[in-house]
Design an enzyme around this catalytic site. Structure first.
Site, PDB file in Angstrom:
ATOM      1  N   GLU B  49     -21.644  35.202 -49.794  1.00 37.91           N
ATOM      2  CA  GLU B  49     -21.627  34.206 -50.869  1.00 37.91           C
ATOM      3  C   GLU B  49     -23.069  33.859 -51.157  1.00 37.91           C
ATOM      4  O   GLU B  49     -23.772  33.358 -50.284  1.00 37.91           O
ATOM      5  CB  GLU B  49     -20.980  32.906 -50.387  1.00 37.91           C
ATOM      6  CG  GLU B  49     -19.507  32.904 -50.255  1.00 37.91           C
ATOM      7  CD  GLU B  49     -19.046  31.533 -49.708  1.00 37.91           C
ATOM      8  OE1 GLU B  49     -19.803  30.551 -49.763  1.00 37.91           O
ATOM      9  OE2 GLU B  49     -17.924  31.485 -49.209  1.00 37.91           O
ATOM     10  N   ASP B  60     -22.448  19.343 -50.146  1.00 34.94           N
ATOM     11  CA  ASP B  60     -23.237  19.921 -49.062  1.00 34.94           C
ATOM     12  C   ASP B  60     -23.860  18.860 -48.154  1.00 34.94           C
ATOM     13  O   ASP B  60     -24.315  17.816 -48.607  1.00 34.94           O
ATOM     14  CB  ASP B  60     -24.348  20.802 -49.629  1.00 34.94           C
ATOM     15  CG  ASP B  60     -23.792  22.124 -50.144  1.00 34.94           C
ATOM     16  OD1 ASP B  60     -23.109  22.796 -49.353  1.00 34.94           O
ATOM     17  OD2 ASP B  60     -24.001  22.448 -51.320  1.00 34.94           O
TER      18      ASP B  60
END
Lengths: 416, 263
Positions: B49, B60
């Protein structure tokens, strides 16, 4: 006149200007957010749909607005200030006189009551100037909710007094040191907290932005401003204003007062954005003036971004307007041409800040000073027959450090 | 037909899960990220990815936030992403992109899909785009034969798992915990339940991510998932050097091959 009558019921009832069922105002709004949080906003939307027509909720909200926040807020004419505005009449909607010193209390009381209804025990919030953080900490103290406020590190420094107020009220204040260390990063951090703690935590968002249903419910909790102001100005001036002026960062105070007049086509709705050093300088927060379509913090709206879609840092002397996004309904009103948006520079805002203080004995929040500066300009355009309603969204006590520095108030008179 | 399907079919035949490794493009430099991604492929990642660094990465944790910030400070541009994808594809690796929605929107949804497909990318993972708002992307993905990988979470209702599965292709990304990215010591107990619930709605392969950092944890997940997704641990390994990246990949690759038998 009272805040009952039409009261909270009228304030929260659905309008023809509501978004579709998925929160879209035309192409704006919606839900651009992680799947993990969809269940929480679904729950919130369902709870709000029930609450907004529940007499018990409406009664409790109305009671808190009246007996705790101090509503209705006054409408004050500012004739000496208006002399500097080409002679137009100017009325101030005094949200600065609410408990905690700004309009923010309206929304936090509503959302804190919803938090209790959902059975959640913990509230998180973001804050820029600290007004929303203080209001949230206040409502949480009143209603026995745990409170955590995320605040950009830069803002904790320029609004140290509000940090102290929040802590005194029992809230935990967490300085955010990522990104630009201002409001947008505080929202990022609050969203991260929410994903991890969504079972027992409500994110009490402070402006009419974010994913559906926040833009609607925050707006509705502030509609009382416009409902009261319309009635008051009809009584005092005998007619509707030509212009309603309000500052726009995320846009909650503006959308609240605008809605009182949105169905009066002859009333112009003017939002004043933070122009910082000037829109041409690139150092500003004038999202509707200079932004482009994008998704930020859960909704489609105009945003300040670069050509890669990286979100820009906003710049404003006012921490409360220092935000690169704006509520989706404002984007819609701009596109429809129903509202106009203009930038006000830091210098123009600070001039208006000083002028209102000296002419009327009212020290406004630096945020609200943007609306006052707009009224000065619009007054000259309208001339002596003009009638302007300004939303004085907050008081300026919190801005004394900014004022001391800007005007050199710590120096002897002759040295300034 | 999904271009990721053969990979998952092959892994299934081998009785193992796929290893999916994440790295932000441009971290620590564009060339550095190309080298690291190729190393990850060579050492045992079945799929990588490639993350698109973004200014406001709300899903995140600190590790990936800081890596993205560093990449952007070093001057990373969205157009650089496609070169990074191409370098993986031309070395024989498989790559998808993971991106927050705003940069894709700004680039132009169809233009982004076109350029990603031209670079040899196989699909896009969208952590802050739900199918409800994805009409343009779904159309563009179909036009350019890209897989669209949406997320399901422990908080997803049955209805949402069903509709998200129906809108997805390639695989489904199951977030194992309610939280942001970042290595954790213990694999979440919510993951097996989420995968079990999701399988009732779809035959798509299911990748599980968030919090994995060791071969042992990978083995635990491989017992019930079709793919094991590792992100922050790779970012941390980059800081330690090339050998650490290779060693981590090999450890994880062994992990997905010795799936612990569910008790």
């Amino acid at each position: 006149m009272s805040s009952t009558g039409k009261g909270a019921g009228g304030q929260l009832s659905p309008t023809p200007h509501d978004p579709d069922s998925r929160g879209h105002f035309g192409p704006w709004g919606g839900r651009f957010m992680p799947e993990a949080l969809i269940a929480a906003v679904d729950e919130l939307a369902a709870e709000y749909d029930k609450a907004r027509i529940d007499p018990e909720f409406l009664g409790e909200f109305d009671r808190l607005l009246r007996d705790y926040a101090g509503r209705p807020s006054l409408l004050t004419e500012a004739p000496k200030f208006a002399k500097h505005a080409g002679g137009a009449r100017i009325f101030l909607k005094r949200e600065d006189l609410n408990h905690t010193g700004s309009h923010k209390i309206n929304n936090v009381l509503g959302q804190a009551l919803l938090t209790k209804r959902m059975g959640k025990k913990r509230v998180i919030a973001e804050t820029g100037a600290g007004q929303h953080g203080v209001a949230t900490a206040t409502a949480c103290a009143l209603l026995d909710l745990d409170c955590v406020v995320y605040m950009g590190e830069v803002d904790t420094q320029r609004q140290a007094l509000n940090v102290a107020r929040m802590r005194l009220l029992g809230a935990e204040v967490i300085p955010v040191s990522t990104g630009s260390r201002t409001l947008k990063d505080a929202i990022n951090e609050a969203l991260r907290d929410w994903v991890a703690n969504v079972d027992d935590t409500h994110y009490l968002l402070g402006t009419a932005a974010g994913p559906h249903p926040f833009p609607v419910l925050v707006r509705d909790f502030h509609r009382i401003i416009g409902i009261e102001a319309r009635e008051q100005i009809l009584q005092k001036a005998g007619r509707l204003p030509d212009v309603v002026a309000a500052c726009v960062g995320g846009g909650s105070n503006a959308i609240g007062i605008f809605h009182g007049f949105i169905d009066d086509p002859d009333v112009r709705l003017v939002g004043l954005e933070p122009g910082g050093d000037g829109v041409d300088s690139g150092r500003h927060g004038a999202t509707l003036t200079a932004g482009t379509p994008g998704s930020l913090h859960g909704a489609m709206s105009y945003v300040l971004q670069d050509e890669d879609g990286q979100i820009s840092e906003a710049h404003s002397i006012s921490a409360g307007l220092d935000y690169p996004g704006v509520g989706p309904e404002h984007s819609h009103l701009k596109d429809l041409g129903r509202a106009e948006y203009r930038p006000i520079t830091d210098a123009e805002a600070m001039d208006a800040f000083a002028l209102l203080s000296r002419t009327e004995g009212i020290i406004p929040a630096v945020e609200s000073a943007h609306a006052l500066a707009g009224a000065l300009k619009i007054g000259h355009e309208l001339g002596e027959e003009g009638l302007i309603l300004v939303n004085l969204s907050g008081r300026g006590d919190k801005d004394m450090d900014t004022a001391v520095e800007w005007f050199g108030l710590n120096k002897p008179e002759e040295a300034r | 037909m999904s271009r990721l399907a053969p990979m998952f079919a092959e892994c299934r035949e081998q009785g193992r899960a796929a290893l999916i490794g994440y790295l932000p493009a441009g971290y620590p430099t564009i060339e550095g990220s190309q080298d690291t991604l190729r190393r990850m492929v060579d050492s045992g990642c079945d799929l990588v990815e490639v993350g698109l660094p973004y200014s406001d990465p709300v899903m995140d944790g600190p590790t990936i936030q800081l890596a993205a910030e560093q990449s952007l400070r070093a001057g990373f541009r969205v157009r650089d992403l496609f070169g990074v994808v191409e370098s993986v594809a031309s070395a024989g690796g498989r790559a998808v992109v993971m991106s927050y929605w705003n940069p894709v929107l700004r680039y132009g949804v169809d233009a982004f899909a076109r350029d990603l497909a031209a670079a040899g990318g196989l699909g896009l993972i969208t952590p802050d785009l739900v199918p409800d708002e994805a009409e343009d992307w779904i159309a563009a993905a179909e036009r350019h034969s890209l897989d669209r990988i949406f997320l399901v979470a422990p908080s997803s209702t049955e209805d949402r798992i069903a509709s998200t599965s129906a809108a997805s292709s390639g695989f489904l990304y199951a977030t194992s915990v309610m939280g942001v990215t970042g290595a954790r010591d213990v694999v979440s107990s919510a993951a097996p339940e989420l995968v079990r619930r999701t399988r009732e709605h779809t035959d798509l392969p299911i990748g599980v991510g968030l919090g994995v950092r060791s071969g042992e944890q990978a083995a635990e997940l491989a017992a019930f998932a079709d793919g094991v997704i590792v992100g922050s641990a790779f970012v941390s390994a980059v800081r330690e050097g090339e050998d650490a990246v290779s060693a981590l990949t090999r450890d994880l690759a062994q992990g997905v091959r010795r799936a612990a038998t569910p008790a």
